[in-house]
Write a protein that holds these residues in place. Structure first.
Motif, PDB file in Angstrom:
ATOM      1  N   GLN A1017       0.828  -1.205   0.000  1.00  0.00           N
ATOM      2  CA  GLN A1017       0.000   0.000   0.000  1.00  0.00           C
ATOM      3  C   GLN A1017       0.865   1.259   0.000  1.00  0.00           C
ATOM      4  N   GLU A1018       2.075   1.152   0.542  1.00  0.00           N
ATOM      5  CA  GLU A1018       3.020   2.266   0.458  1.00  0.00           C
ATOM      6  C   GLU A1018       3.403   2.498  -1.003  1.00  0.00           C
ATOM      7  N   LEU A1019       3.560   1.410  -1.757  1.00  0.00           N
ATOM      8  CA  LEU A1019       3.919   1.532  -3.164  1.00  0.00           C
ATOM      9  C   LEU A1019       2.795   2.180  -3.956  1.00  0.00           C
ATOM     10  N   ASP A1020       1.568   1.774  -3.660  1.00  0.00           N
ATOM     11  CA  ASP A1020       0.417   2.427  -4.287  1.00  0.00           C
ATOM     12  C   ASP A1020      -0.832   2.108  -3.473  1.00  0.00           C
ATOM     13  N   PRO A1021      -1.490   3.133  -2.940  1.00  0.00           N
ATOM     14  CA  PRO A1021      -2.666   2.885  -2.095  1.00  0.00           C
ATOM     15  C   PRO A1021      -3.826   2.257  -2.854  1.00  0.00           C
ATOM     16  N   CYS A1022      -3.811   2.357  -4.192  1.00  0.00           N
ATOM     17  CA  CYS A1022      -4.909   1.791  -4.982  1.00  0.00           C
ATOM     18  C   CYS A1022      -4.788   0.280  -5.140  1.00  0.00           C
ATOM     19  N   CYS A1023      -3.761  -0.337  -4.538  1.00  0.00           N
ATOM     20  CA  CYS A1023      -3.670  -1.791  -4.597  1.00  0.00           C
ATOM     21  C   CYS A1023      -4.736  -2.433  -3.716  1.00  0.00           C
ATOM     22  N   SER A1024      -5.429  -1.620  -2.918  1.00  0.00           N
ATOM     23  CA  SER A1024      -6.539  -2.115  -2.122  1.00  0.00           C
ATOM     24  C   SER A1024      -7.760  -1.242  -2.396  1.00  0.00           C
ATOM     25  N   ASN A1025      -8.860  -1.581  -1.752  1.00  0.00           N
ATOM     26  CA  ASN A1025     -10.072  -0.782  -1.875  1.00  0.00           C
ATOM     27  C   ASN A1025     -10.897  -0.958  -0.607  1.00  0.00           C
ATOM     28  N   GLU A1026     -12.014  -0.287  -0.515  1.00  0.00           N
ATOM     29  CA  GLU A1026     -12.798  -0.309   0.707  1.00  0.00           C
ATOM     30  C   GLU A1026     -13.335  -1.701   1.018  1.00  0.00           C
ATOM     31  N   PHE A1027     -13.699  -2.468  -0.024  1.00  0.00           N
ATOM     32  CA  PHE A1027     -14.195  -3.819   0.234  1.00  0.00           C
ATOM     33  C   PHE A1027     -13.098  -4.700   0.824  1.00  0.00           C
ATOM     34  N   VAL A1028     -11.892  -4.613   0.256  1.00  0.00           N
ATOM     35  CA  VAL A1028     -10.783  -5.413   0.775  1.00  0.00           C
ATOM     36  C   VAL A1028     -10.469  -5.012   2.214  1.00  0.00           C
ATOM     37  N   ASP A1029     -10.495  -3.716   2.488  1.00  0.00           N
ATOM     38  CA  ASP A1029     -10.278  -3.261   3.861  1.00  0.00           C
ATOM     39  C   ASP A1029     -11.331  -3.849   4.799  1.00  0.00           C
ATOM     40  N   PHE A1032     -10.537  -7.554   5.411  1.00  0.00           N
ATOM     41  CA  PHE A1032      -9.418  -7.753   6.334  1.00  0.00           C
ATOM     42  C   PHE A1032      -9.790  -7.344   7.764  1.00  0.00           C
ATOM     43  N   ALA A1033     -10.594  -6.306   7.915  1.00  0.00           N
ATOM     44  CA  ALA A1033     -11.060  -5.916   9.246  1.00  0.00           C
ATOM     45  C   ALA A1033     -11.923  -7.017   9.851  1.00  0.00           C
ATOM     46  N   PHE A1034     -12.740  -7.667   9.023  1.00  0.00           N
ATOM     47  CA  PHE A1034     -13.580  -8.780   9.476  1.00  0.00           C
ATOM     48  C   PHE A1034     -12.703  -9.955   9.932  1.00  0.00           C
ATOM     49  N   LYS A1043      -3.007 -10.652   3.257  1.00  0.00           N
ATOM     50  CA  LYS A1043      -2.605  -9.793   2.156  1.00  0.00           C
ATOM     51  C   LYS A1043      -3.324 -10.242   0.893  1.00  0.00           C
ATOM     52  N   LEU A1044      -3.376  -9.347  -0.083  1.00  0.00           N
ATOM     53  CA  LEU A1044      -3.792  -9.755  -1.419  1.00  0.00           C
ATOM     54  C   LEU A1044      -2.600 -10.376  -2.129  1.00  0.00           C
ATOM     55  N   VAL A1045      -2.865 -11.309  -3.035  1.00  0.00           N
ATOM     56  CA  VAL A1045      -1.771 -11.902  -3.794  1.00  0.00           C
ATOM     57  C   VAL A1045      -1.468 -11.013  -4.998  1.00  0.00           C
ATOM     58  N   GLY A1046      -0.279 -11.197  -5.548  1.00  0.00           N
ATOM     59  CA  GLY A1046       0.107 -10.440  -6.736  1.00  0.00           C
ATOM     60  C   GLY A1046       0.242  -8.958  -6.470  1.00  0.00           C
ATOM     61  N   ALA A1047      -0.071  -8.166  -7.499  1.00  0.00           N
ATOM     62  CA  ALA A1047       0.079  -6.707  -7.404  1.00  0.00           C
ATOM     63  C   ALA A1047      -1.030  -6.069  -6.602  1.00  0.00           C
ATOM     64  N   GLY A1048      -2.082  -6.819  -6.301  1.00  0.00           N
ATOM     65  CA  GLY A1048      -3.192  -6.244  -5.548  1.00  0.00           C
ATOM     66  C   GLY A1048      -4.220  -5.616  -6.465  1.00  0.00           C
ATOM     67  N   GLY A1049      -5.110  -4.856  -5.854  1.00  0.00           N
ATOM     68  CA  GLY A1049      -6.188  -4.239  -6.594  1.00  0.00           C
ATOM     69  C   GLY A1049      -7.454  -5.076  -6.596  1.00  0.00           C
ATOM     70  N   GLY A1050      -7.385  -6.295  -6.061  1.00  0.00           N
ATOM     71  CA  GLY A1050      -8.517  -7.209  -6.045  1.00  0.00           C
ATOM     72  C   GLY A1050      -8.012  -8.625  -6.154  1.00  0.00           C
ATOM     73  N   GLY A1051      -8.843  -9.508  -6.725  1.00  0.00           N
ATOM     74  CA  GLY A1051      -8.424 -10.888  -6.906  1.00  0.00           C
ATOM     75  C   GLY A1051      -8.485 -11.690  -5.622  1.00  0.00           C
TER      76      GLY A1051
END
Length: 1088
Positions: A1017-1029, A1032-1034, A1043-1051
């Protein structure tokens, strides 16, 4: 038997959290909240208190700077509020005044309060005569209904910094604190204020959806994991920490209830009483001593949430009469004694006898105060000059940056101690600096000697000092002294100020007061000065350094002479210097505090920083390999409004010469990116955008050069009509003009999940620096999800089928040529036909091929599907043509294939699918790019525990990996230091993770995954989104890592449970939730 409470406090005594880790995590959170506030909520307003309108003006300048540097979100309102008429009213009244000023600020920018605009309320108030409980009540009620939903950070930064007098001009909260400065060597020097913002950003989430206020003090850095902070609903909360009784006797102490919420890292309990600087007897009498013999220290951090915040805001909106009464009576209201006492019933009787105490009890007394005791909190107080140096010298080398944005001479032409901290300063040859000294925002010319444990701030000794003074004079600052300059309103010269490190400006002449480390009586006797020369007999103040008229206002060199004389170092005629001193205009520290020319000071500091940045940038271009972040340096240069753009234009003219001189070793992508950054600094956005295309092309060319080594260019271009000999690795001659012999191969491969190390495998990083990735091959739902079947056919040409129902017949293979359309569904197979040599080797002259592909994985999974499918097709083609199907050869061919496709990915995906089980892979830059795959021999215990604890979950979110990739590549080419240090850390974590898995330490792997996710997320905050957050909070209560696998952003997401039971419980909770995610059954794939 030891109680849980005793065990908790005992642990806190034995273990203190690593300050470096805590601060780094807090800074990650701060940057994320600023860059992506919709995902990570930030403060709605940040308010600073100031002692005077002039100091407030300085603070406004600092707040704007913080926004420019990305410390504060652009959406956050910032405000500096001086005490009324510059008169002290106490921290409690200053709190009310600041909240009221914020309400007025909201009014001035036209925000709506409740159903009606606050301006309408003001009109009504005016129509009612401007007074009366009804009008004030209406105004306050509308204001509170608006503000009670807001989240406010209030920082008490007023005062005169008597014990840190050199910080008085800048404000103690803005003193330099180079913790973690090495993480961003081209950025500005971190300030105490910046670190406080980082800690406070983590505390923001404690308010959740309820509005509230967090108040902190400007001379304390509370190092703790504020993301764990708990603030009970509709209450106030004070942060405490266990402390020894000797320390507590000089501070505020909290008496907390013996019952409450007890956890491994904190305790939340009701506050029973408040004590100020208590004796041992008072502590015993009030039952304030804990089971381990310590007591709870008031850290100065106070929060109010829900109803407690609403009632405080209501009181603040009606506070004008209260403040007027305090000003008339010349009394003060303390935040830490008076205001908080209103939330503690045991203090109500005492409070009612205090100024405005009855009003405080009536307005705030309905709500309660809780103590949040953070066992591991590290309380860094910056109350004295010696404390500042102690924090710099005692901290580890990883934490403190001892050289930052400075220009210092070679060790053979100067004597600068290694332990000295030199920040934003230029030092000429011939200068000596002693051990553990601090030099900040200064220019030190030749011939100056600075002792050990000394502080030099804002000093600008002219270059020609040695020409303008006597040869016999050499300025020396003794050990344990402070020296600084102050611009005064109405003065052309900056006044030189100095004192001893341990001098207390508040200590009187009669009570062991000192100046430059010596008792006042000795100073007066040695120099022949009379008390009447320093202090007038008028006024009730005691004679002390604070009000002593000791500092002359003369020419710079006369002030230096007299400074040496006053410090007892001058060998010149004392009578002459005494006469000069007596006849000069002189000022005291108190008068300096009231007369500082803040605009001049800010301008001077900005120009000084710009000059330093320009010097560093010029050296980087003239002598270096463009390793500095010129984009960031230019931002500082542009603060020099008169000449900043011209400096950047001059740098731009140097670029062609630089590129020509270093063409053999300087990557073109970096050279082009420097020009893009300089063009933007010069305001030429059009040319910069045009040149960005060259940057991307250069990256592709450099990557192709590294991965195509050994491949003839003809294999990667349009086929010629003339048959060519086969590639040395792949022989197809046996198939030419031979009778048809049907063959069929089937290749099935697993997907990969990466634990840590991603991004270090991606060009251009992997072309210039080593990469390390720890990943694992897995099957899903009992099968290998990616595969291909390739069959020979009597009919020539190639028939391609995919699992989406797409079909293509290619009769003439010569028609297959790059570049391919990004929307072409067959470009992967076409590229595979090229890199394996089938197209160019005429291997389909007497036969054809039918190629079927599938990937039973959701689109955008992040599991490396595309690269692994490419590996399967390449491997199948080599098998059916008896080529070199080794994993090494296939992995290399896939790298070439991805360049043909234009995807620009790294190497970890195909490695993850081709090699079984868990492996640690390292890449070594060069031509060709070399890979080393080291399998981890996983024990049965490790395999079993991973499969019980690791959940592989599809989020259902569409990935945006391509956009993330472009942003990260651009930041790397800019030499963004935060990005570089983040990827370096990811490679370190991959090595640590390898050891953790080999030792079956899965909990440690979880911690590594959490840090890796923060770094992504330091590299790019868009690698996550509100649903992923939300996901992870759940999962967080059940997990030790995710963590998300790969570059993130979903998946897909990896959720590593704390144990097998937690994993099973989390699985059922997710299945019953409305998150609509799918949990896949998986197994480690042990053999390909």
């Amino acid at each position: 038997m030891e109680s849980r409470r005793e065990r908790a406090f005992s642990r806190s005594k034995q273990k203190k959290l690593d300050i470096t880790s805590i601060l780094r995590k807090s800074w990650y959170h701060l940057r994320l909240s600023v860059r992506h506030p919709s995902r990570v909520p930030t403060w709605d307003a940040i308010v600073l208190t100031a002692s005077s309108p002039e100091q407030a003006e300085l603070y406004e300048w600092q707040l704007k700077r913080a926004k420019r540097l990305g410390r504060i979100a652009t959406s956050t309102i910032t405000l500096a509020v001086p005490d009324p008429d510059g008169k002290r009213i106490g921290s409690g009244a200053a709190t009310l005044n600041a909240i009221f000023a914020l309400a007025r600020c909201y009014q001035s920018i036209g925000l709506h309060l409740g159903e009606r605009d606050i301006c309408d309320q003001q009109v009504e108030t005016a129509e009612n005569g401007g007074s009366g409980p009804g009008s004030i009540g209406d105004f306050a009620e509308a204001t509170v209904s608006f503000m009670e939903k807001k989240h406010i950070l209030l920082l008490h930064a007023g005062g005169d910094s008597k014990r840190v007098p050199w910080a008085n001009p800048m404000g103690k909260v803005f003193l330099p604190l180079p913790f973690l400065a090495a993480d961003d060597p081209d950025g500005p020097v971190p300030l105490l204020f910046d670190h406080i913002l980082a800690i406070a950003s983590c505390a923001r989430q404690a308010f959740k959806n309820e509005g509230g206020i967090l108040t902190m003090t400007g001379d304390v850095l509370p190092c703790f994991d504020a993301s764990n902070l708990v603030i009970p609903e509709d209450a106030s909360c004070i942060i405490t920490v266990p402390i020894t009784l000797d320390v507590a006797s000089h501070h505020g102490v909290i008496v907390a209830s013996k019952t409450g919420i007890l956890t491994e890292s904190y305790t939340v309990s009701l506050v029973d009483n408040l004590l100020q600087k208590p004796s041992i007897e008072e502590l015993v009498e009030n039952e304030a001593i804990l089971d381990d013999g310590r007591t709870l220290l008031d850290t100065g951090i106070i929060a109010a949430r829900g109803k407690a915040w609403a009632e405080l805001a209501m009181l603040a909106c009606c506070c004008e009469p209260m403040i007027e009464e305090l000003l008339k009576s010349r009394k003060e209201m303390s935040l830490y004694e008076d205001l908080v006492a209103a939330w503690v019933p045991a203090k109500h009787d005492w409070l009612r006898a205090r100024p405005l105490g009855e009003e405080l009890v009536r307005s705030l007394g309905r709500q309660k105060m809780f103590s949040y005791c953070a066992y591991d909190l590290l309380f860094l107080h910056f109350g004295t000059s010696s404390e500042v140096l102690d924090h710099l010298s005692a901290a580890g080398s990883e934490l403190v940056g001892r050289r930052h944005l400075c220009s210092i001479p070679a060790t053979t032409s100067s004597d600068i101690a290694a332990s000295a901290v030199v920040l934003s300063s230029k030092i000429e040859p011939g200068v000596s600096v002693g051990e553990d000294s601090l030099i900040y925002d200064s220019y030190i010319s030749s011939g100056i000697q600075i002792g050990s444990l000394s502080v030099v701030v804002g000093i600008n000794v002219p270059i020609d000092i040695n020409e303008m003074v006597d040869d016999s004079f050499r300025f020396m600052l003794p050990d344990r002294h402070c020296l600084w300059e102050v611009p005064l309103v109405g003065c052309t010269e900056r006044v030189i100020v100095y004192c001893g490190l341990h001098d207390n400006p508040k200590s009187s002449l009669s009570k062991d007061g000192t100046f430059c480390g010596k008792p006042w009586k000795k100073v007066l006797l040695d120099l022949g000065i009379q008390e009447s020369d320093l202090w007038s007999s008028v006024g009730a103040q005691e004679n002390c350094l604070w009000n002593a008229k000791v500092f002359p206002v003369l020419s710079y060199f006369e002030m230096l002479h007299l400074a040496s004389w006053l410090m007892g170092l001058s060998d010149q005629n004392s009578r002459t210097l005494l006469s000069l001193w007596k006849s000069s205009q002189r000022v005291s520290l108190e008068e300096l505090h009231r007369s500082i020319d803040f605009p001049k000071m800010c301008t001077g500091s900005s120009n000084h920083q710009a000059d330093l940045a320009a010097g560093i940038a010029k050296a980087c271009i003239n002598y270096g390999m463009l390793g500095r972040n010129l984009s960031q340096l230019c931002q500082e240069i542009l603060q020099k409004e008169a000449s900043g753009v011209k400096i950047c234009e001059d740098f731009l003219e140097l670029c062609p010469k630089l590129e020509e001189q270093n063409s053999k070793i300087l990557p073109k992508s970096r050279a082009y990116q420097v020009q893009v950054d300089l063009l933007r600094a010069c305001g030429d956005e059009t040319t910069a955008c045009h040149l960005e295309h060259k940057v991307r092309t250069a990256v592709a060319d450099e990557t192709a050069s590294a991965v195509r080594y050994g491949f003839r260019e003809c294999i990667l271009e349009s086929p010629s009509s003339t048959p060519t000999s086969a590639d040395q690795n792949n022989h197809f001659d046996g198939y030419v003009d031979q009778p048809f012999c049907p063959r069929m191969v089937k290749v099935e491969l697993p997907v990969r999940v990466d634990f840590v190390g991603g991004w270090s495998d991606t060009p251009p990083w992997s072309l210039e620096r080593a990469g390390c990735v720890l990943n694992m091959a897995i099957s899903l739902e009992g099968c290998l999800p990616i595969g291909t079947i390739i069959e020979t056919t009597e009919k020539t040409g190639v028939l391609i089928d995919d699992d989406a129902g797409n079909q293509l017949y290619v009769e003439n293979l010569a028609s297959i040529a790059p570049p391919f359309d990004g929307n072409d569904p067959f470009r992967l197979v076409k590229s595979a036909l090229l890199v394996t040599g089938i197209v160019h080797e005429n291997s389909c002259v007497s036969m054809g091929l039918q190629i079927k592909t599938w990937a039973n994985v959701p689109r955008g999974s992040g599991l490396g599907t595309s690269s692994i499918l490419a590996a399967a097709v390449v491997k199948g083609l080599l098998q059916i043509t008896d080529g070199d199907e080794s994993n090494e050869n296939v992995a290399r061919l896939v790298l070439v294939l991805e360049q043909l496709m234009g995807t620009g990915g790294g190497w970890q995906d195909q490695i993850g699918g081709l090699y079984p089980a868990i492996k640690f892979t390292t890449s070594f830059p060069g031509v060709p790019l070399r890979l080393q795959v080291v399998p981890l021999l996983a024990s049965l215990q490790l395999i079993l525990e991973l499969q019980q604890r690791l959940l592989v979950v599809f989020t259902g979110q569409v990935r945006l990996a391509h956009q993330v990739l472009q942003k990260v590549v651009t930041r790397y080419l800019q030499r963004d230091n935060l990005l570089v240090s983040s990827i370096k850390r990811l490679t370190e974590l991959a090595k640590i993770g390898r050891e953790a898995l080999m030792n079956c330490e899965i909990d440690e792997l979880g911690e590594i995954m959490l840090e890796a996710w923060r770094l992504h997320q330091e590299l790019d905050p868009c690698c996550s989104n509100e649903f992923v957050d939300q996901l992870f909070a759940f999962a967080d209560p059940y997990c030790c890592g995710y963590k998300l696998v790969g570059a993130g952003g979903g998946g897909f997401a990896l959720l590593l449970a704390k144990n097998a039971e937690s994993g099973n419980e989390l699985k059922h909770k997710l299945e019953d939730s409305n998150l609509n995610v799918k949990i896949y059954n998986w197994n480690i794939h042990l053999d390909n």
